[in-house]
Structures are given as structure tokens and as C-alpha cells.
Enzyme design. Structure first.
Site, PDB file in Angstrom:
ATOM      1  CE  LYS A  81      -3.847   2.239   0.301  1.00  0.00           C
ATOM      2  NZ  LYS A  81      -3.425   2.942  -0.952  1.00  0.00           N
ATOM      3  CD  GLN A 122       3.325   4.726   2.244  1.00  0.00           C
ATOM      4  OE1 GLN A 122       3.896   5.563   1.563  1.00  0.00           O
ATOM      5  NE2 GLN A 122       2.239   5.011   2.938  1.00  0.00           N
ATOM      6  CE  LYS A 141       4.135   7.589   5.500  1.00  0.00           C
ATOM      7  NZ  LYS A 141       3.825   8.465   4.339  1.00  0.00           N
ATOM      8  CE  LYS A 181       4.790   7.399  -2.346  1.00  0.00           C
ATOM      9  NZ  LYS A 181       4.071   7.930  -1.169  1.00  0.00           N
ATOM     10  N   GLY A 197      -2.628   8.356  -4.299  1.00  0.00           N
ATOM     11  CA  GLY A 197      -1.965   9.558  -4.797  1.00  0.00           C
ATOM     12  C   GLY A 197      -0.722   9.913  -3.994  1.00  0.00           C
ATOM     13  CG  ASP A 198       3.481  11.041  -2.861  1.00  0.00           C
ATOM     14  OD1 ASP A 198       3.363  10.794  -1.658  1.00  0.00           O
ATOM     15  OD2 ASP A 198       4.458  11.689  -3.318  1.00  0.00           O
ATOM     16  CB  THR A 218      -2.114  13.726   4.228  1.00  0.00           C
ATOM     17  OG1 THR A 218      -2.512  12.601   3.450  1.00  0.00           O
ATOM     18  CG2 THR A 218      -0.647  13.619   4.578  1.00  0.00           C
ATOM     19  CG  ASN A 220      -4.177  16.221  -0.723  1.00  0.00           C
ATOM     20  OD1 ASN A 220      -3.720  15.516   0.168  1.00  0.00           O
ATOM     21  ND2 ASN A 220      -5.473  16.335  -0.943  1.00  0.00           N
ATOM     22  CB  SER A 247      -5.505   4.880   1.909  1.00  0.00           C
ATOM     23  OG  SER A 247      -5.283   5.984   1.071  1.00  0.00           O
TER      24      SER A 247
HETATM   25  P1  NDP Z   1       0.812  17.899  -4.326  1.00  0.00           P
HETATM   26  O1  NDP Z   1       1.295  17.541  -5.665  1.00  0.00           O
HETATM   27  O2  NDP Z   1      -0.644  18.083  -4.088  1.00  0.00           O
HETATM   28  O3  NDP Z   1       1.526  19.228  -3.816  1.00  0.00           O
HETATM   29  C1  NDP Z   1       2.907  19.293  -3.702  1.00  0.00           C
HETATM   30  C2  NDP Z   1       3.286  20.685  -3.228  1.00  0.00           C
HETATM   31  O4  NDP Z   1       4.663  20.710  -2.885  1.00  0.00           O
HETATM   32  C3  NDP Z   1       3.103  21.734  -4.323  1.00  0.00           C
HETATM   33  O5  NDP Z   1       2.835  22.979  -3.751  1.00  0.00           O
HETATM   34  C4  NDP Z   1       4.468  21.708  -4.997  1.00  0.00           C
HETATM   35  O6  NDP Z   1       4.794  22.891  -5.693  1.00  0.00           O
HETATM   36  C5  NDP Z   1       5.384  21.524  -3.813  1.00  0.00           C
HETATM   37  N1  NDP Z   1       6.600  20.837  -4.268  1.00  0.00           N
HETATM   38  C6  NDP Z   1       6.675  19.616  -4.840  1.00  0.00           C
HETATM   39  N2  NDP Z   1       7.934  19.327  -5.182  1.00  0.00           N
HETATM   40  C7  NDP Z   1       8.669  20.393  -4.828  1.00  0.00           C
HETATM   41  C8  NDP Z   1      10.036  20.710  -4.930  1.00  0.00           C
HETATM   42  N3  NDP Z   1      10.918  19.847  -5.468  1.00  0.00           N
HETATM   43  N4  NDP Z   1      10.456  21.901  -4.447  1.00  0.00           N
HETATM   44  C9  NDP Z   1       9.571  22.766  -3.910  1.00  0.00           C
HETATM   45  N5  NDP Z   1       8.236  22.537  -3.806  1.00  0.00           N
HETATM   46  C10 NDP Z   1       7.800  21.367  -4.250  1.00  0.00           C
HETATM   47  O7  NDP Z   1       1.401  16.769  -3.346  1.00  0.00           O
HETATM   48  P2  NDP Z   1       0.957  16.374  -1.867  1.00  0.00           P
HETATM   49  O8  NDP Z   1       0.469  17.577  -1.131  1.00  0.00           O
HETATM   50  O9  NDP Z   1       0.110  15.187  -1.963  1.00  0.00           O
HETATM   51  O10 NDP Z   1       2.349  15.890  -1.248  1.00  0.00           O
HETATM   52  C11 NDP Z   1       3.202  16.745  -0.500  1.00  0.00           C
HETATM   53  C12 NDP Z   1       4.124  15.907   0.378  1.00  0.00           C
HETATM   54  O11 NDP Z   1       3.326  15.122   1.283  1.00  0.00           O
HETATM   55  C13 NDP Z   1       4.998  14.883  -0.350  1.00  0.00           C
HETATM   56  O12 NDP Z   1       6.220  14.755   0.351  1.00  0.00           O
HETATM   57  C14 NDP Z   1       4.206  13.592  -0.221  1.00  0.00           C
HETATM   58  O13 NDP Z   1       5.035  12.457  -0.336  1.00  0.00           O
HETATM   59  C15 NDP Z   1       3.662  13.748   1.176  1.00  0.00           C
HETATM   60  N6  NDP Z   1       2.505  12.948   1.526  1.00  0.00           N
HETATM   61  C16 NDP Z   1       1.360  12.987   0.785  1.00  0.00           C
HETATM   62  C17 NDP Z   1       0.258  12.242   1.155  1.00  0.00           C
HETATM   63  C18 NDP Z   1      -1.034  12.316   0.430  1.00  0.00           C
HETATM   64  O14 NDP Z   1      -1.990  11.671   0.885  1.00  0.00           O
HETATM   65  N7  NDP Z   1      -1.162  13.053  -0.636  1.00  0.00           N
HETATM   66  C19 NDP Z   1       0.318  11.342   2.310  1.00  0.00           C
HETATM   67  C20 NDP Z   1       1.538  11.419   3.072  1.00  0.00           C
HETATM   68  C21 NDP Z   1       2.588  12.188   2.663  1.00  0.00           C
HETATM   69  P3  NDP Z   1       4.722  22.914  -7.303  1.00  0.00           P
HETATM   70  O15 NDP Z   1       3.262  22.953  -7.628  1.00  0.00           O
HETATM   71  O16 NDP Z   1       5.440  24.140  -7.695  1.00  0.00           O
HETATM   72  O17 NDP Z   1       5.405  21.661  -7.788  1.00  0.00           O
HETATM   73  O1  2IT Z   2       3.062   8.941   1.500  1.00  0.00           O
HETATM   74  C1  2IT Z   2       1.902   8.504   1.699  1.00  0.00           C
HETATM   75  O2  2IT Z   2       1.606   7.952   2.761  1.00  0.00           O
HETATM   76  C2  2IT Z   2       0.906   8.696   0.643  1.00  0.00           C
HETATM   77  N1  2IT Z   2       1.198   9.318  -0.373  1.00  0.00           N
HETATM   78  C3  2IT Z   2      -0.460   8.109   0.795  1.00  0.00           C
HETATM   79  C4  2IT Z   2      -0.455   6.640   0.496  1.00  0.00           C
HETATM   80  C5  2IT Z   2      -1.807   5.968   0.449  1.00  0.00           C
HETATM   81  O3  2IT Z   2      -1.819   4.798   0.076  1.00  0.00           O
HETATM   82  O4  2IT Z   2      -2.823   6.592   0.780  1.00  0.00           O
END
Ligand code: NDP
Ligand code: 2IT
Length: 445
Positions: A89, A110, A113, A125, A164-165, A208, A239, A376
Site C-alpha cells: 500500500k 511506507q 508508517k 510506492k 496519490g502522492d 494527510t 493536497n 486509505s
Molecule cells: P501535491 O502535488 O498536491 O503538492 C505538492 C506541493 O509541494 C506543491 O505545492 C508543490 O509545488 C510543492 N513541491 C513539490 N515538489 C517540490 C520541490 N521539489 N520543491 C519545492 N516545492 C515542491 O502533493 P501532496 O500535497 O500530496 O504531497 C506533498 C508531500 O506530502 C509529499 O512529500 C508527499 O510524499 C507527502 N505525503 C502525501 C500524502 C497524500 O496523501 N497526498 C500522504 C503522506 C505524505 P509545485 O506545484 O510548484 O510543484
Molecule cells: O506517503 C503517503 O503515505 C501517501 N502518499 C499516501 C499513500 C496511500 O496509500 O494513501
């Protein structure tokens, strides 16, 4: 040499060109030294050698055509890291920086976690170096369809359940799910983060960010503190960042800055989240557009300078290694009391050392951002039961899971002699559940 150092040596030799993976492994193995001393049986059964090696890694070609009719080729990945306690997952990341080492670091994190959530989920992943930014909906659809025409043969609702991520949200999950459903002629919960009309769970979108704030709230409670009246920096504007911000406001705090990869906005009166949602969720725009609507806010193109602003609490929610030693020192010197990681591994090891040395409440990602994958897991449960819980039910379960994760971290860090160290707490509590299961299943399990 100790068992941990032996295994680290092997990992460094085998994965020399994957610095993010080595960083993630080193942090976990360093935390495990006292556990290994207490449990010689783990060495006898080769638990560490096995846990650092993915069970399966899939790399595939993803050809697609752009709107001009040109052929494009990206690289697709799925790393199925550990299935001891449940089906693989973990999310899919679409970002140009993606290569095997990034997917392996995320898949490795993961495992622990998912174990911390208390739900039966293994670790995995995937993703691609495809960049959804600037692509039309049709281009994204063609890419997702091509990606799934290979991925489908490796996943399944009892085998491997992606989500997603970065770069993969509701739109991408929809195209991926549609293709899976068509090819397999079956409607199952094979992906999470689905739309609410087709098997998605309420609160998954928010989970998240909300979970990160719930976890940070638990850390603050240990010092008699809470979010009320606190100034908070939330990096990113995707997100995780958007829904962390929403929950900070609900709990009486104020978010003063957010960013994207081009720069950050500072709004001392408090970020207006509706403007950010409109820019990012509706129009897929850039954060600098924010200052057009809020003239008192300032835009700065230097992304990393966001950490030089004065704040009480920092929730890094963008990407890996966004807080280095200098940024961590700036936060500490400006009076920051807590850091909750919404992103995966957003702090470098040197930054973590600064937080621990200064007794900052520091919640590592594998604990603090586990709310997303937890929800999830709740989506998978609802899919299996073929019913949907209310918003309140899911939110209450998510909250309880985050409280439980916090308690597991506290208990493990106390038991192994480092009270207040959530890094050790999270790594040890997550590891023990998986390692003990691997012992039960035998080395071929
Ligand atoms: P999104 O794609 O929705 O948003 C990512 C955000 O981070 C955007 O604002 C983006 O800016 C910025 N960003 C991405 N890469 C970079 C970079 N190299 N340098 C600077 N800014 C950056 O992703 P999420 O919000 O889903 O994910 C954000 C973080 O949270 C990640 O580390 C992800 O692994 C983690 N995460 C996500 C989960 C989820 O359920 N979605 C769960 C657990 C962890 P820009 O638009 O300019 O690229
Ligand atoms: O980093 C993470 O935990 C995620 N992007 C969410 C993974 C999931 O299966 O919901």
C-alpha cells in the site's frame, strides 16, 4: 562491527547511487540499535538484510502521445517493498525528479508508517518521471491510461493498492481507475483516493493534512500547549498543505506563509485559504497569484527563505529535504517550538539533529503524515463492506488513529531510553510490528 553497521555497509554498496534511499535507511537503522541488542533473534533470521531489500521492483516503459501528436516516453515504477502485514500500500508520485531511488526511499518509509497506523497494510510506492504540470487533461488521461496498461497486471485489491502522492490527485486517480476497471472488467477498491461517487471515502482528501495537525496537537499537549494563537508556516500548497492549513485555522492557529516550487507568500494577517484553494485546486495556478488578491501579502522567489520567517510551529508539507541545517537553525532561533512533517522526509539529517539537540517537538513524517494512508485503509474497509461511513465517523476514526500513533511513539521512545525522541519512537514501534511478523512467517514468507 555491529549487525546494524554490517547491514548499512551492504545497503550503501548495493544502492550507491540512491542518496535519498540511503538517507531513509540510515535513519531507521540508527534508531534500531538498542532493539537489535535486545533481540538477537532478529540477526539470526536476517531480518535487517531482508527488510532493506524490496520484495519486488517493477520498472516499465510508458509511451503516450502529446497534443501535437508526438510520441513521448516516460519511465514508470512500482516498488513492492514489504507485504508481511498486508497487501502493498502506498502512493504514486508523478514528478520529473522521480527515479528508482526516490520510489525506494518512499516505499521503505511506507513500511513503518503503515505498521504504525494499526491497519493491515504492507509498504509500497510507485510513480513516474512524467510532469503533469502544463499538460492538458487529455494528455494526462493518455499518460495515465498508458501507465495503467502495464501497472494493472501487478496490482489488485488484495495484492497492491496504489493511491496519490505529489502530482497524483483526484483527476489522475480517476483516469487510472477507469482504465483498470475497463481492462479487468471488475469494480474493486484497487486504488484509494477515489471520487465520492465511485467508492471514495469522505475525509480522504483532507486526511494527510488533518492528521498531521492532530499529531502535532498531541505533541503540543505533552508540553501543555496547543494551536490557539500560534503562528504557523505550512510549506507547499498542494493536497497536504491545504488541508493542514484548514485544520490549523479550526484549532485557532494562524497560517502566515505557504509556497510552491517557485516561491513563497507571506501574509502576516493570515493566509486566506479560499484564495489558495481557488488558485491551486480550481485553476492549477501558481502561488504568486495570491498577492494579486491580497495586496498586504508579499511574494518571495526564494522558496527556502520561508523558514526564516518567525513562527511558533512549522509544518513542512512540500517535498524531501526542504529544510536543511541552516533553515532548522533559523526556525529554532526564531522561537519555533514544534515541527510536524506533512511531507515525507522534508528535513535533512542535519536539520533533524538541530531539532533534537534543541528539544523541539519534532514529529517525523512516517508518524505525522500517516493520516493519509490510514484513511486509505478506511477506504479499503468501506469498499470491502460495500458501504460508506459519514464524514464524522471517518474523521473520528482518523483522529483516534493519530492519537494512537502518537502514543505508540511515546511508549517506544520511553521503553528504549530516549523519551521525547519521536524519531526513535516511530522507527522502533513500526519496525517491531513488521519484524515480529516476518519472524512468524519464516524467511520465505
Ligand atoms: P501535491 O502535488 O498536491 O503538492 C505538492 C506541493 O509541494 C506543491 O505545492 C508543490 O509545488 C510543492 N513541491 C513539490 N515538489 C517540490 C520541490 N521539489 N520543491 C519545492 N516545492 C515542491 O502533493 P501532496 O500535497 O500530496 O504531497 C506533498 C508531500 O506530502 C509529499 O512529500 C508527499 O510524499 C507527502 N505525503 C502525501 C500524502 C497524500 O496523501 N497526498 C500522504 C503522506 C505524505 P509545485 O506545484 O510548484 O510543484
Ligand atoms: O506517503 C503517503 O503515505 C501517501 N502518499 C499516501 C499513500 C496511500 O496509500 O494513501
Amino acid at each position: 562491527m555491529s549487525y546494524v553497521e554490517d547491514v548499512l555497509g551492504i545497503v550503501e554498496k548495493r544502492n550507491a547511487n540512491e542518496p535519498e534511499f540511503l538517507q531513509a535507511v540510515k535513519e531507521v537503522l540508527d534508531s534500531l540499535k538498542p532493539v537489535i541488542d535486545k533481540h538477537p533473534e532478529f540477526k539470526n533470521e536476517g531480518i535487517l538484510e531482508r527488510i532493506v531489500e524490496p520484495e519486488r521492483q517493477i520498472i516499465f516503459r510508458v509511451p503516450w502521445t502529446d497534443d501535437q501528436g508526438n510520441t513521448q516516453v516516460n519511465r514508470g515504477f512500482r516498488v513492492e517493498f514489504n507485504s508481511a502485514i498486508g497487501p502493498y500500500k502506498g502512493g504514486l508520485r508523478f514528478h520529473p525528479s522521480v527515479y528508482l531511488g526516490i520510489i525506494k526511499f518512499l516505499g521503505f518509509e511506507q513500511i513503518f508508517k503503515n505498521a504504525l497506523t494499526g491497519l493491515p497494510m504492507g509498504g509500497g510506492k510507485g510513480g513516474s518521471d512524467f510532469d503533469p504540470k502544463g499538460k492538458s487533461d487529455r494528455e494526462v488521461m493518455r499518460f495515465c491510461t498508458s501507465f495503467m496498461t502495464e501497472l494493472f497486471r501487478h496490482i489488485g485489491h488484495n495484492t497492491d493498492v496504489p493511491a496519490g502522492d505529489i502530482g497524483v490527485g483526484a483527476r489522475e486517480i480517476g483516469y487510472l481507475f477507469g482504465t483498470y476497471k475497463k481492462i479487468k472488467n471488475e469494480f474493486t477498491g484497487v486504488l484509494t483516493g477515489k471520487g465520492l461517487n465511485w467508492g471514495g471515502s469522505l475525509i480522504r482528501k483532507e486526511a494527510t493534512g488533518y492528521g498531521c495537525v492532530y499529531f502535532t496537537q498531541e505533541m503540543l499537549k505533552t508540553k501543555g500547549e496547543d494551536f490557539k494563537g500560534k503562528d504557523v508556516i505550512v510549506s507547499g500548497s498542494g493536497n497536504v498543505a491545504i488541508y493542514a492549513t484548514e485544520k490549523v485555522y479550526e484549532l485557532g492557529g494562524k497560517v502566515i506563509a505557504m509556497c510552491d516550487s517557485n516561491g513563497y507568500v507571506h501574509d502576516p494577517e493570515g493566509i486566506d485559504l479560499n484564495i489558495v484553494k481557488d488558485i491551486k485546486e480550481v485553476r492549477r495556478g501558481r502561488i504568486k497569484e495570491y498577492v494579486e488578491k491580497r495586496p498586504n501579502a508579499k511574494y518571495n522567489e526564494n522558496f527556502s527563505e520561508i523558514w526564516k520567517l518567525k513562527c511558533d510551529i512549522a509544518l513542512p508539507s512540500a517535498t524531501q529535504n526542504e529544510i536543511d541545517k541552516a533553515s532548522a537553525e533559523a526556525l529554532v532561533n526564531n522561537g519555533c517550538i514544534a515541527v510536524g512533517e506533512g511531507a515525507n522526509m522534508p528535513c535533512t539529517p542535519e536539520a533533524v539533529d538541530v531539532f533534537l539537540a534543541n528539544k523541539i517537538l519534532y514529529g517525523p513524517g512516517k508518524a505525522a503524515n500517516a493520516g493519509g494512508v490510514s484513511t486509505s485503509g478506511l477506504e479499503m474497509t468501506q469498499n470491502s463492506m460495500r458501504l460508506a461511513w459519514t464524514r464524522e465517523e471517518v474523521d473520528q476514526k482518523l483522529h483516534q488513529i493519530m492519537v494512537n500513533i502518537h502514543q505508540s511513539c511515546v511508549d517506544a521512545s520511553n521503553e528504549y531510553g530516549t523519551p521525547g525522541n519521536y524519531v526513535n519512537g516511530a522507527n522502533i514501534a513500526g519496525f517491531l510490528k513488521v519484524a515480529n511478523t516476518m519472524m512468524d512467517l519464516g524467511i520465505y514468507g
